[in-house]
Motif scaffolding. Sequence first.
Motif, PDB file in Angstrom:
ATOM      1  N   ILE A  46      -0.641  -1.600 -19.829  1.00 37.86           N
ATOM      2  CA  ILE A  46       0.512  -2.442 -19.502  1.00 37.86           C
ATOM      3  C   ILE A  46       1.112  -1.988 -18.175  1.00 37.86           C
ATOM      4  O   ILE A  46       1.400  -2.806 -17.296  1.00 37.86           O
ATOM      5  N   PHE A  47       1.294  -0.692 -18.029  1.00 43.66           N
ATOM      6  CA  PHE A  47       1.862  -0.134 -16.797  1.00 43.66           C
ATOM      7  C   PHE A  47       1.014  -0.537 -15.593  1.00 43.66           C
ATOM      8  O   PHE A  47       1.533  -1.031 -14.590  1.00 43.66           O
ATOM      9  N   ASP A  48      -0.297  -0.332 -15.690  1.00 39.49           N
ATOM     10  CA  ASP A  48      -1.192  -0.649 -14.569  1.00 39.49           C
ATOM     11  C   ASP A  48      -1.177  -2.143 -14.248  1.00 39.49           C
ATOM     12  O   ASP A  48      -1.234  -2.536 -13.082  1.00 39.49           O
ATOM     13  N   LYS A  49      -1.092  -2.977 -15.272  1.00 40.90           N
ATOM     14  CA  LYS A  49      -1.044  -4.429 -15.057  1.00 40.90           C
ATOM     15  C   LYS A  49       0.254  -4.843 -14.359  1.00 40.90           C
ATOM     16  O   LYS A  49       0.252  -5.714 -13.493  1.00 40.90           O
ATOM     17  N   LEU A  50       1.363  -4.186 -14.724  1.00 39.76           N
ATOM     18  CA  LEU A  50       2.653  -4.513 -14.125  1.00 39.76           C
ATOM     19  C   LEU A  50       2.786  -3.980 -12.701  1.00 39.76           C
ATOM     20  O   LEU A  50       3.514  -4.539 -11.892  1.00 39.76           O
ATOM     21  N   ASP A  51       2.110  -2.885 -12.399  1.00 38.24           N
ATOM     22  CA  ASP A  51       2.181  -2.241 -11.082  1.00 38.24           C
ATOM     23  C   ASP A  51       1.334  -3.049 -10.096  1.00 38.24           C
ATOM     24  O   ASP A  51       0.229  -2.660  -9.728  1.00 38.24           O
ATOM     25  N   LYS A  52       1.867  -4.175  -9.673  1.00 36.84           N
ATOM     26  CA  LYS A  52       1.130  -5.135  -8.846  1.00 36.84           C
ATOM     27  C   LYS A  52       0.650  -4.540  -7.523  1.00 36.84           C
ATOM     28  O   LYS A  52      -0.438  -4.844  -7.067  1.00 36.84           O
ATOM     29  N   ASN A  53       1.459  -3.686  -6.899  1.00 38.39           N
ATOM     30  CA  ASN A  53       1.066  -3.145  -5.590  1.00 38.39           C
ATOM     31  C   ASN A  53       0.285  -1.835  -5.699  1.00 38.39           C
ATOM     32  O   ASN A  53      -0.116  -1.266  -4.696  1.00 38.39           O
ATOM     33  N   GLY A  54       0.061  -1.349  -6.905  1.00 43.24           N
ATOM     34  CA  GLY A  54      -0.762  -0.172  -7.123  1.00 43.24           C
ATOM     35  C   GLY A  54      -0.187   1.134  -6.610  1.00 43.24           C
ATOM     36  O   GLY A  54      -0.926   2.097  -6.409  1.00 43.24           O
ATOM     37  N   ASP A  55       1.139   1.204  -6.463  1.00 44.86           N
ATOM     38  CA  ASP A  55       1.743   2.429  -5.923  1.00 44.86           C
ATOM     39  C   ASP A  55       2.058   3.467  -7.007  1.00 44.86           C
ATOM     40  O   ASP A  55       2.577   4.535  -6.714  1.00 44.86           O
ATOM     41  N   GLY A  56       1.729   3.164  -8.253  1.00 46.58           N
ATOM     42  CA  GLY A  56       1.981   4.114  -9.336  1.00 46.58           C
ATOM     43  C   GLY A  56       3.417   4.108  -9.815  1.00 46.58           C
ATOM     44  O   GLY A  56       3.814   4.984 -10.581  1.00 46.58           O
ATOM     45  N   LEU A  57       4.185   3.111  -9.383  1.00 43.53           N
ATOM     46  CA  LEU A  57       5.591   2.999  -9.775  1.00 43.53           C
ATOM     47  C   LEU A  57       5.886   1.567 -10.204  1.00 43.53           C
ATOM     48  O   LEU A  57       5.356   0.617  -9.635  1.00 43.53           O
ATOM     49  N   LEU A  58       6.756   1.430 -11.195  1.00 39.80           N
ATOM     50  CA  LEU A  58       7.245   0.108 -11.596  1.00 39.80           C
ATOM     51  C   LEU A  58       8.643  -0.079 -11.050  1.00 39.80           C
ATOM     52  O   LEU A  58       9.520   0.749 -11.287  1.00 39.80           O
ATOM     53  N   SER A  59       8.829  -1.145 -10.323  1.00 37.15           N
ATOM     54  CA  SER A  59      10.174  -1.465  -9.856  1.00 37.15           C
ATOM     55  C   SER A  59      10.966  -2.026 -11.025  1.00 37.15           C
ATOM     56  O   SER A  59      10.406  -2.415 -12.060  1.00 37.15           O
ATOM     57  N   LEU A  60      12.259  -2.083 -10.881  1.00 35.13           N
ATOM     58  CA  LEU A  60      13.097  -2.666 -11.936  1.00 35.13           C
ATOM     59  C   LEU A  60      12.786  -4.145 -12.117  1.00 35.13           C
ATOM     60  O   LEU A  60      12.870  -4.664 -13.237  1.00 35.13           O
ATOM     61  N   ASP A  61      12.412  -4.829 -11.035  1.00 33.07           N
ATOM     62  CA  ASP A  61      12.018  -6.234 -11.155  1.00 33.07           C
ATOM     63  C   ASP A  61      10.775  -6.381 -12.031  1.00 33.07           C
ATOM     64  O   ASP A  61      10.711  -7.265 -12.884  1.00 33.07           O
ATOM     65  N   GLU A  62       9.781  -5.508 -11.809  1.00 36.01           N
ATOM     66  CA  GLU A  62       8.563  -5.559 -12.610  1.00 36.01           C
ATOM     67  C   GLU A  62       8.863  -5.247 -14.076  1.00 36.01           C
ATOM     68  O   GLU A  62       8.368  -5.921 -14.973  1.00 36.01           O
ATOM     69  N   LEU A  63       9.684  -4.252 -14.306  1.00 35.84           N
ATOM     70  CA  LEU A  63      10.059  -3.881 -15.665  1.00 35.84           C
ATOM     71  C   LEU A  63      10.863  -4.993 -16.332  1.00 35.84           C
ATOM     72  O   LEU A  63      10.628  -5.336 -17.489  1.00 35.84           O
ATOM     73  N   ASN A  64      11.780  -5.583 -15.594  1.00 34.36           N
ATOM     74  CA  ASN A  64      12.613  -6.651 -16.148  1.00 34.36           C
ATOM     75  C   ASN A  64      11.776  -7.885 -16.486  1.00 34.36           C
ATOM     76  O   ASN A  64      12.063  -8.593 -17.452  1.00 34.36           O
TER      77      ASN A  64
END
Length: 160
Positions: free
Chosen positions: A12-30
Motif C-alpha cells: 500500500i505504501f509503495d503504491k501511494l508513494d507516486k514519486n518513489g521518494d520513500g515518503l508519503l505526503s499528507l495529500d497521499e495519505l489523505n
Amino acid sequence: MSLLSKNDLRRIFDKLDKNGDGLLSLDELNWLLGIIGVQFSLHELESLVGKPCLGFDDFMFFYDSISNRNTKVETEDDGDEVIVDGDDGESELAEAFRVFDLNGDGFISCEELQSVLARLGLWDERSGKDCSNMICFYDSNMDGVIDFDEFKNMMFHTIS
C-alpha cells in the motif's frame, strides 16, 4: 493486532508513494483515508501525524494507531496482558464492513472484495482467485457472499 500484514502495508505504501521518494505526503495519505471512508482536513491530519510526510515506519505506526484506537491493554490475574476492545470491536468492524460493502446491500461479494483490494493495491490477477476462495471459506451459509456475522468470524479468525 494489525488487520493488515507488514507486507500488505508495504505494498500500500509503495503504491501511494507516486514519486518513489520513500515518503508519503499528507495529500497521499489523505487520499487513502478518503477511499476507506475516513475524512480529515489536511490541517487535522497534520496535527494528528505531527509531520508533513511519513516514511514507511511512520506509516506503520500511524496505521496501528488508527486501527487500534479503541483498544486498551489490561492485565489479568495471572499477570498476562490481554488486548480489550471497549465495544467488542463491533462499531469498528461495522465501519470496516461498510468499506467493503460498496453497494450497501449488507453483503460483500467477490467483486466488491476485489474492487477494494485493487484500490488498496493488494489485488492482481493471481489474487483474484484468492477472493473467490476467501468468500467460499468464510461463507458459512453458502449463499456466495459474506454477511456481517461471517465478516466478524473472518476478522476474528484473521487477527487471532
